[in-house]
Write a protein that holds these residues in place. Structure first.
Motif, mmCIF file in Angstrom:
data_model
loop_
_atom_site.group_PDB
_atom_site.id
_atom_site.type_symbol
_atom_site.label_atom_id
_atom_site.label_comp_id
_atom_site.label_asym_id
_atom_site.label_seq_id
_atom_site.Cartn_x
_atom_site.Cartn_y
_atom_site.Cartn_z
ATOM 1 N N THR A 150 1.672 -4.649 3.841
ATOM 2 C CA THR A 150 2.062 -6.048 3.641
ATOM 3 C C THR A 150 2.293 -6.813 4.937
ATOM 4 O OG1 THR A 150 4.420 -5.455 3.506
ATOM 5 C CG2 THR A 150 3.148 -5.448 1.436
ATOM 6 N N TYR A 185 4.563 0.622 2.925
ATOM 7 C CA TYR A 185 4.726 -0.744 2.432
ATOM 8 C C TYR A 185 4.594 -1.741 3.580
ATOM 9 C CZ TYR A 185 7.069 -4.851 0.443
ATOM 10 O OH TYR A 185 7.384 -6.118 0.024
ATOM 11 N N ILE A 242 10.939 -0.971 -4.088
ATOM 12 C CA ILE A 242 10.849 -0.935 -2.632
ATOM 13 C C ILE A 242 11.737 -2.018 -2.009
ATOM 14 C CG2 ILE A 242 8.851 -2.473 -2.335
ATOM 15 C CD1 ILE A 242 9.215 0.860 -0.521
ATOM 16 N N SER A 276 2.207 4.926 -5.523
ATOM 17 C CA SER A 276 1.528 4.934 -4.216
ATOM 18 C C SER A 276 0.325 5.869 -4.228
ATOM 19 C CB SER A 276 2.514 5.368 -3.125
ATOM 20 O OG SER A 276 3.623 4.512 -3.068
ATOM 21 N N GLN A 333 7.670 5.697 2.624
ATOM 22 C CA GLN A 333 7.354 4.573 1.745
ATOM 23 C C GLN A 333 7.627 3.237 2.436
ATOM 24 O OE1 GLN A 333 5.711 4.675 -0.948
ATOM 25 N NE2 GLN A 333 5.788 6.858 -1.471
ATOM 26 N N ASP A 362 7.290 -3.124 -6.712
ATOM 27 C CA ASP A 362 7.814 -4.173 -5.834
ATOM 28 C C ASP A 362 9.340 -4.203 -5.836
ATOM 29 O OD1 ASP A 362 5.251 -4.936 -5.171
ATOM 30 O OD2 ASP A 362 5.178 -6.614 -6.599
#
Length: 742
Positions: free
Chosen positions: A361, A357, A302, A706, A353, A299
């Motif tokens: 999300t 992500y 990123i 990941s 990425q 978290d």
């Protein structure tokens, strides 16, 4: 005492006792004078060796205690007590050196545990050598600055802190006789910084040894040894080309103790010697495994990368992506929006990425960032030849530097991931795929008949050569870049396997298997890898070994052929040996960044980068998925333990919980050097608080998290391993090499 196929014996010799290592009736290694003391004369940088037999033996069937005394010319009396015991594979030697009587002219002492190779000559060439992260077989491809780069010396020894694990393995080329000497669970400390210290120092608080080899001219042999305190020869890396020697004081009643571990065997080849000895020492080590919060690490990494996303309009294009780097202390950006496609920049992998992500999300901004980055590179970096422009300055101009396989392959692996995530979410990706296909086609068309590729190409797709000097002269160094070297061949293999999985084009699989043939036939027998660290001269490094593991794992996942698994294991152990599996306290730092690191971070989990220096980084964070699947395929617990180490201990240098005091929780230091007990890090030397983060640092943590999550539904190997074996096997099979369409 038994050690593998060999037997360690103590027998009468020259009025005392010597130690020999035998295979049957054949003597392989001998220590005719098992007590060797080096005595330093007060006020001089000179030393004299005293080598004697044991005088007395005592044993109870399980342990053997041997003693000897040394009386110096100056009439100091020093007693040495050695205690041996074993478990059938490893023999432990506990040594205590005590000064019974001191003479004022004898200032200091060091001692050596040394065995001479009976079947050899007084030359390092009669054996193949291994010191983790330092010495790989022979001088071939070693850094010119490396201590083992030339055999025209009388000793090659490096201190514990320069190694991934403090040990030396030497194998007789003609006999296969193999001996390892080293320290398991070393207790290393010092009150002085070797970086500032003189070449010869006597200090009772210097608790660090060294491993290596010594030419024994008197006996006409070469010795495998452990020195304590440390002796670095022919030089230390900060000693102006001079030997560095440490001693404990010769003073009444003073004693020092240390423990070394011996392992003897008969091996069929160098790789077997290295793999069996390293895994044995690793498994016997009481390694501390940090309990990292992997979810928090993901978290914060990123989020930090998203925060650093930027755009800039130039006359040529609108640049978008991550800056070249920032200072960890205050977050100040070092080089605006100068960026690299791969290697230390990993811009396109970051694009993937961001998209991944964002889709997971519901963060549409993250998706848009990733798409813009992929578009920019797809629209501007391609060349008609199929090679790629990989380094973009912040003014929108691509640098005309050599086109390295490493940078291009990193970029196109990221681009393929972008295609996969776009496809799975119903988005357009043809422009992205076109660039990846052109590069893959270049690899197919320019593959050498033996399956190899060259290290670097020019914009026309030809090997970077003397003809390129006129255009790229500022980057050309024929003794450094070594553009026509074929040692980088492992790097594109995984990419081509993944391209085959995604497109179904047989030509990509064929090229990957042909390249693997070159690796198996040429590079695996070399026992070493190099060429992937493209910010320096070609030299042995860990990263090329990691790419070899990636490639062979991918082909094994695709074909199930054992030859690929065997090659993957060899590369995996080679790469693993560069990681530090122990800790020690750093003595000094002149900057706050170092003070935070000393108090809150760790060296365990960091890994040496190349030969020729002792700088470490967190690159092995990338690898824990690949080590975990090697464990699932082989059942060898070494790979599981190493996966845990790479997963967890690499996070100790990451500020995800704020303990390091950096400007952002997703930051970590790009590289440090503390082998001389003095904290050094990359960055502007004039800065008040140096220490930089580069984008690859974030990707190294995010990428395996990941992959683990996508494959197994959890980021932690400790949780994944609890799943039924049949389910784990099915999940690995379904994922393949990571190129299948979602």
């Amino acid at each position: 005492m038994k050690s593998g196929q060999c037997l360690l014996t103590v027998e009468p010799y020259d009025g005392g006792y010597r130690v020999r290592i035998k295979s049957g009736d054949t003597v392989m290694f001998s220590s005719d004078t098992p007590v060797s003391l080096m005595i330093r004369t007060a006020g001089r940088n000179t030393e004299k060796e005293y080598a004697v037999c044991y005088e007395k033996l005592e044993g109870d069937g399980r342990t053997l205690t041997a003693t000897a005394t040394v009386e110096t010319v100056a009439e100091s009396l020093i007693r040495v007590t050695d205690r041996y015991y074993g478990d059938g594979e490893l023999v432990t030697l506990e040594r205590t050196v005590k000064t019974e009587r001191a003479s004022g002219s004898d200032e200091g002492f060091s001692s050596r545990v040394m065995f001479e190779y009976v079947g050899g000559t007084p030359s390092f060439d009669c054996m193949d050598w291994f010191v983790p992260g330092v010495w790989n077989k022979d001088p071939v491809m070693d850094s010119p600055e490396g201590v083992a780069s030339s055999y025209g010396v009388s000793a090659i020894t490096v201190k514990d802190t320069r190694t991934g694990l403090p040990m030396v393995t030497a194998r007789g080329k003609d006999t296969g006789a193999t001996l390892s000497v080293g320290r398991i669970n070393p207790e290393i400390s010092s009150d002085i910084s070797d970086f500032r210290a003189k070449s010869h120092i006597t200090d009772e608080n210097y608790l660090c040894g060294s491993v290596g080899g010594v030419i024994r001219k008197n006996s006409g042999t070469v010795g495998i040894c452990y020195c304590y305190p440390a002796s670095e020869e022919p030089y230390g890396y900060f000693s102006d080309g001079k030997p560095v020697k440490r001693y404990h004081p010769v003073k009444d009643g003073f004693s020092s103790s240390y423990t070394v571990t011996l392992r003897a065997d008969i091996t069929d080849g160098y790789n077997e010697a290295v793999m069996s000895s390293y895994m044995s020492y690793f498994s016997a080590s009481d390694i501390y495994y940090f309990d990292a919060d992997v979810g928090a690490a993901y978290d914060e990494c990123i989020k930090t990368m998203l925060d650093y996303y930027g755009t800039k309009k130039t006359d040529r294009m609108t640049i978008c992506g991550l800056p070249y780097g920032c200072f960890v202390s205050d977050g100040h950006v070092e080089s605006d929006l100068t960026m690299e496609m791969g290697f230390v920049g990993m811009e396109i992998s970051a694009a993937y990425q961001f998209m991944r992500y964002g889709y997971l999300t519901g963060n549409s901004t993250a998706v848009s960032y990733g798409e813009a980055m992929a578009d920019m590179w797809a629209e501007n970096s391609g060349l008609p030849s199929g090679v790629l422009k990989t380094y973009l300055w912040s003014n929108g101009v691509f640098d005309s530097m050599p086109c390295y396989l490493r940078r291009m392959t990193d970029g196109m692996e990221g681009m393929l991931d972008c295609c996969r995530i776009a496809m799975s979410n119903g988005k357009e990706y043809k422009t992205w795929l076109s660039l990846a296909e052109k590069y893959a086609d270049f690899l197919v068309s320019r593959q050498n008949p033996d399956g190899s590729w060259y290290r670097a190409y020019d914009y026309g797709g030809e090997v970077f050569s003397d003809e390129s000097v006129k255009r790229y002269h500022q980057y050309y160094d024929k003794d450094g870049i070594n553009p026509s070297s074929k040692n980088s061949t492992p790097i594109p293999i995984r990419f081509l396997v993944r391209m085959y999985e995604f497109t179904g084009e047989e030509k990509y699989r064929t090229a990957a298997e042909k390249a693997a043939g070159y690796v198996i036939d040429v590079l695996v027998p070399m026992g070493k890898y190099g060429g992937a660290t493209v910010d320096g001269h070609e030299r042995t490094d860990k990263e090329t070994g990691v790419f070899a593991m990636y490639g062979m794992n991918s082909l094994y996942a695709l074909t199930g052929e054992k030859k690929y698994l065997d090659a993957a294991e060899q590369a995996a152990v080679y790469a693993a040996s560069w990681m530090m599996v122990y800790d020690y306290k750093i003595v000094e730092s002149t900057v706050k960044t170092g003070e935070y690191f000393i108090e809150n971070a760790s060296l365990s989990g960091q890994s040496l980068i190349t030969s020729g220096h002792s700088t470490v980084d967190g690159f092995m964070a990338y690898t824990y998925y690949d080590y975990f699947r090697l464990y699932l395929w082989t059942g060898n617990v070494f790979y599981y333990d190493f996966a845990r180490l790479a997963e967890n201990n690499s996070k100790r240098n990451l500020n995800y919980d704020g303990r390091l005091g950096y400007a952002s929780k997703g930051l970590c230091l790009e590289a440090i050097n503390a082998a001389d007990f003095f904290f050094i890090t990359s960055g502007n030397a004039k800065a008040d608080n140096p220490g930089v983060w580069l984008p690859w640092c974030g990707i190294a943590h995010i990428e395996p998290i990941s992959i683990m999550t996508d494959v197994f539904g959890t980021a932690r190997v400790e949780d994944a391993v609890k799943q039924p074996a049949s389910e784990l096997a099915e999940k690995l099979k379904a994922f393949g090499a990571g190129g299948r369409r979602k």
